[in-house]
Design a protein around this motif. Structure first.
Motif, short mmCIF file in Angstrom:
data_model
loop_
_atom_site.label_atom_id
_atom_site.label_comp_id
_atom_site.label_asym_id
_atom_site.label_seq_id
_atom_site.Cartn_x
_atom_site.Cartn_y
_atom_site.Cartn_z
N GLY A 44 7.02 -9.61 2.44
CA GLY A 44 6.39 -10.69 3.17
C GLY A 44 4.88 -10.68 2.94
N THR A 45 4.23 -11.73 3.38
CA THR A 45 2.79 -11.89 3.17
C THR A 45 1.99 -10.72 3.73
N HIS A 46 2.27 -10.32 4.97
CA HIS A 46 1.51 -9.22 5.56
C HIS A 46 1.71 -7.93 4.77
N LYS A 47 2.93 -7.70 4.33
CA LYS A 47 3.21 -6.47 3.58
C LYS A 47 2.54 -6.53 2.21
N LEU A 48 2.51 -7.69 1.58
CA LEU A 48 1.82 -7.83 0.29
C LEU A 48 0.33 -7.51 0.44
N ILE A 49 -0.26 -7.98 1.54
CA ILE A 49 -1.67 -7.70 1.79
C ILE A 49 -1.88 -6.19 1.96
N GLU A 50 -1.00 -5.54 2.71
CA GLU A 50 -1.09 -4.09 2.89
C GLU A 50 -0.95 -3.35 1.56
N ILE A 51 0.01 -3.78 0.75
CA ILE A 51 0.24 -3.13 -0.54
C ILE A 51 -0.97 -3.32 -1.44
N GLY A 52 -1.50 -4.54 -1.49
CA GLY A 52 -2.69 -4.81 -2.30
C GLY A 52 -3.87 -3.95 -1.87
N ALA A 53 -4.08 -3.84 -0.56
CA ALA A 53 -5.17 -3.02 -0.04
C ALA A 53 -4.93 -1.54 -0.33
N PHE A 54 -3.68 -1.09 -0.19
CA PHE A 54 -3.34 0.31 -0.44
C PHE A 54 -3.68 0.71 -1.88
N PHE A 55 -3.35 -0.16 -2.83
CA PHE A 55 -3.59 0.14 -4.23
C PHE A 55 -4.91 -0.44 -4.74
N GLN A 56 -5.61 -1.18 -3.90
CA GLN A 56 -6.88 -1.82 -4.25
C GLN A 56 -6.72 -2.74 -5.46
N VAL A 57 -5.70 -3.59 -5.40
CA VAL A 57 -5.50 -4.61 -6.44
C VAL A 57 -5.49 -5.97 -5.77
N SER A 58 -5.75 -7.00 -6.56
CA SER A 58 -5.77 -8.35 -6.00
C SER A 58 -4.35 -8.86 -5.77
N LEU A 59 -4.24 -9.78 -4.85
CA LEU A 59 -2.94 -10.41 -4.60
C LEU A 59 -2.52 -11.26 -5.80
N ASP A 60 -3.48 -11.83 -6.52
CA ASP A 60 -3.15 -12.59 -7.73
C ASP A 60 -2.38 -11.72 -8.71
N TRP A 61 -2.86 -10.51 -8.90
CA TRP A 61 -2.16 -9.62 -9.83
C TRP A 61 -0.82 -9.18 -9.25
N LEU A 62 -0.83 -8.78 -7.99
CA LEU A 62 0.39 -8.27 -7.38
C LEU A 62 1.49 -9.32 -7.34
N ILE A 63 1.16 -10.55 -6.99
CA ILE A 63 2.17 -11.60 -6.84
C ILE A 63 2.49 -12.28 -8.17
#
Length: 121
Positions: A44-63
Motif C-alpha cells: 500500500g501507499t503508506h508501506k511504499l513510503i516506509e520502504i522508500g524511506a528505509f532504503f533511502q530511495v525515491s518512490l519513482d524508482w521503487l514503484i
C-alpha cells in the motif's frame, strides 16, 4: 527488475539483511511479502513510503523502476528530523503552524503508545 517486489528484493540484498529481518523492521508479514512476490498484491501507499524511506530511495524508482537506486538516494539529514527519525515533508516548505501541528501529532502519538503500553502492563 520489472516489479516492485524485485526492486524490494534487490534493496534487501544490497543492504545485506535477510527478508525476515526486513519484514520485522518494517512490520510486514511474511504472507504479505509472499503475495507481493506472486503478484497477488503490492504494498500500500503508506508501506511504499516506509520502504522508500528505509532504503533511502525515491518512490519513482521503487514503484516505476526509473533510474537506479544509487542515483536517487536522498540524504537522511534532509528527509528526517529529530531523534524520532520521522518524515518531515521537507519542513522548510511547511508553514510554521503546519510544522507545529506535525510536532504535536507526533507527541500525541507517543503519548497514546505510552498509555497503551501502561494499560497492557
Amino acid at each position: 527488475m520489472q516489479s516492485i517486489y524485485e526492486r524490494i528484493e534487490y534493496l534487501i540484498k544490497q543492504k545485506g539483511i535477510t527478508k525476515k529481518k526486513f519484514c520485522e523492521q518494517l512490520n510486514i508479514s511474511t504472507g504479505n511479502m509472499g503475495d507481493w512476490k506472486r503478484g497477488k498484491s503490492t504494498p500500500g501507499t503508506h508501506k511504499l513510503i516506509e520502504i522508500g524511506a528505509f532504503f533511502q530511495v525515491s518512490l519513482d524508482w521503487l514503484i516505476l523502476g526509473k533510474k537506479t537506486p544509487e542515483m536517487v538516494r536522498e540524504g537522511s539529514e534532509d528527509y528526517f528530523f529529530g531523534q524520532l527519525r520521522q518524515l518531515n515533508c521537507q519542513s522548510d516548505e511547511l508553514k510554521p503552524e503546519e510544522q507545529n501541528f506535525i510536532k504535536e501529532y507526533f507527541e500525541f502519538t507517543q503519548y497514546r503508545k505510552q498509555k497503551e503500553t501502561e494499560e497492557n502492563s
